[in-house]
Write an enzyme that holds these catalytic residues in place. Structure first.
Site, PDB file in Angstrom:
ATOM      1  N   GLU A  28       0.816  -0.805   0.015  1.00 39.56           N
ATOM      2  CA  GLU A  28      -0.226   0.205   0.148  1.00 39.56           C
ATOM      3  C   GLU A  28       1.197   1.342   0.080  1.00 39.56           C
ATOM      4  O   GLU A  28       0.633   1.972   0.004  1.00 39.56           O
ATOM      5  CB  GLU A  28      -0.903   0.174   0.596  1.00 39.56           C
ATOM      6  CG  GLU A  28      -1.701  -0.815   1.332  1.00 39.56           C
ATOM      7  CD  GLU A  28      -0.868  -2.618   1.790  1.00 39.56           C
ATOM      8  OE1 GLU A  28      -1.959  -3.465   1.545  1.00 39.56           O
ATOM      9  OE2 GLU A  28      -0.678  -2.725   1.884  1.00 39.56           O
ATOM     10  N   HIS A  72      10.282  14.873   9.819  1.00 35.52           N
ATOM     11  CA  HIS A  72      11.551  14.619   8.653  1.00 35.52           C
ATOM     12  C   HIS A  72      10.938  15.087   7.213  1.00 35.52           C
ATOM     13  O   HIS A  72      11.549  15.466   7.060  1.00 35.52           O
ATOM     14  CB  HIS A  72      12.573  14.131   9.422  1.00 35.52           C
ATOM     15  CG  HIS A  72      12.611  14.123  10.464  1.00 35.52           C
ATOM     16  ND1 HIS A  72      13.779  13.168  11.158  1.00 35.52           N
ATOM     17  CD2 HIS A  72      12.553  15.243  11.840  1.00 35.52           C
ATOM     18  CE1 HIS A  72      14.176  14.074  12.668  1.00 35.52           C
ATOM     19  NE2 HIS A  72      13.850  14.728  12.950  1.00 35.52           N
TER      20      HIS A  72
END
Length: 173
Positions: free
Chosen positions: A76, A103
C-alpha cells in the site's frame, strides 16, 4: 482536516474502526476503499485513488492527509508512493509516525492491518495526523532532492560523484 483512507480486504475491519474513531474526533473522512469484503480485491487502485486525492487537495492549499492500509502496509505504501509528489511512509510505532511528518513531510501513512491491535493502529494514525512538518532547512533540502530526482531523474551535484565501494569483508569471502 480532510483525511483520505484506503484499504483492501486485509485492512477493511481496521479501516472501518479508524473511520468511526476519526470522524468522532472531528476529522472529515473520505473512504477510497471497498464497501464490502472481497478476499480477491487489489489494493493499488484504492491506495492510488486516496493518494491522488491528497495530492490534489494539497495543491489547492487544503489541509489533507491520507491513510493506506493492508495486511502489512508495504504494498500500500509502494502504491501510494507511485503518485508523483506524494510521500507515503510505513509507520509501525508512534515514533515512526511522528518522524514521517516531522522530517519527511509525509502526506500519507501506511499501516499493516494485521500487524497492530485496533487501539495501537489508532494511536499511530493519530500521532501521524497531529504532527506538523518541522520545516527545518535540512529536511526541506532533502525533500527537495527527492522531488528533483522524481521530476528529472537526477539530483544536481549529488549522484555524479558517488562511487559505490565494495566492503573489505566482501572481498575476503
Amino acid at each position: 482536516m480532510r483525511v483520505h483512507i484506503a484499504t483492501d480486504h486485509a485492512g477493511l475491519d481496521l479501516s472501518q474502526y479508524l473511520v468511526e474513531r476519526l470522524v468522532a474526533a472531528g476529522y472529515d473522512l473520505v473512504d477510497h476503499g471497498p464497501e464490502t469484503y472481497d478476499a480477491l480485491d487489489d489494493y493499488p487502485a484504492f491506495c492510488i485513488s486516496a493518494a491522488l486525492a491528497v495530492r490534489e487537495e494539497r495543491e489547492r492549499g487544503l489541509d489533507s492527509l491520507g491513510i493506506v492500509l493492508g495486511g502489512s502496509g508495504n504494498g500500500e505504501q509502494i502504491a501510494a508512493n507511485k503518485v508523483a509528489g506524494i510521500r507515503a511512509a510505513l509507520a509501525w510505532s508512534l515514533d515512526t509516525a511522528r518522524l514521517a511528518r516531522q522530517h519527511n513531510d509525509a502526506q500519507v501513512v501506511a499501516l499493516g492491518g494485521r500487524q497492530h491491535s485496533r487501539e495501537e493502529a489508532l494511536a499511530i494514525v493519530e500521532a501521524f495526523l497531529a504532527e506538523p512538518f518541522s520545516g527545518d532547512e535540512r529536511h526541506v533540502r532533502r525533500i527537495g532532492q527527492i522531488a528533483e530526482y522524481e521530476a528529472t531523474g537526477a539530483v544536481a551535484g549529488k549522484l555524479e560523484g558517488l562511487r559505490p565501494r565494495e566492503h573489505p569483508a566482501a572481498r575476503e569471502a
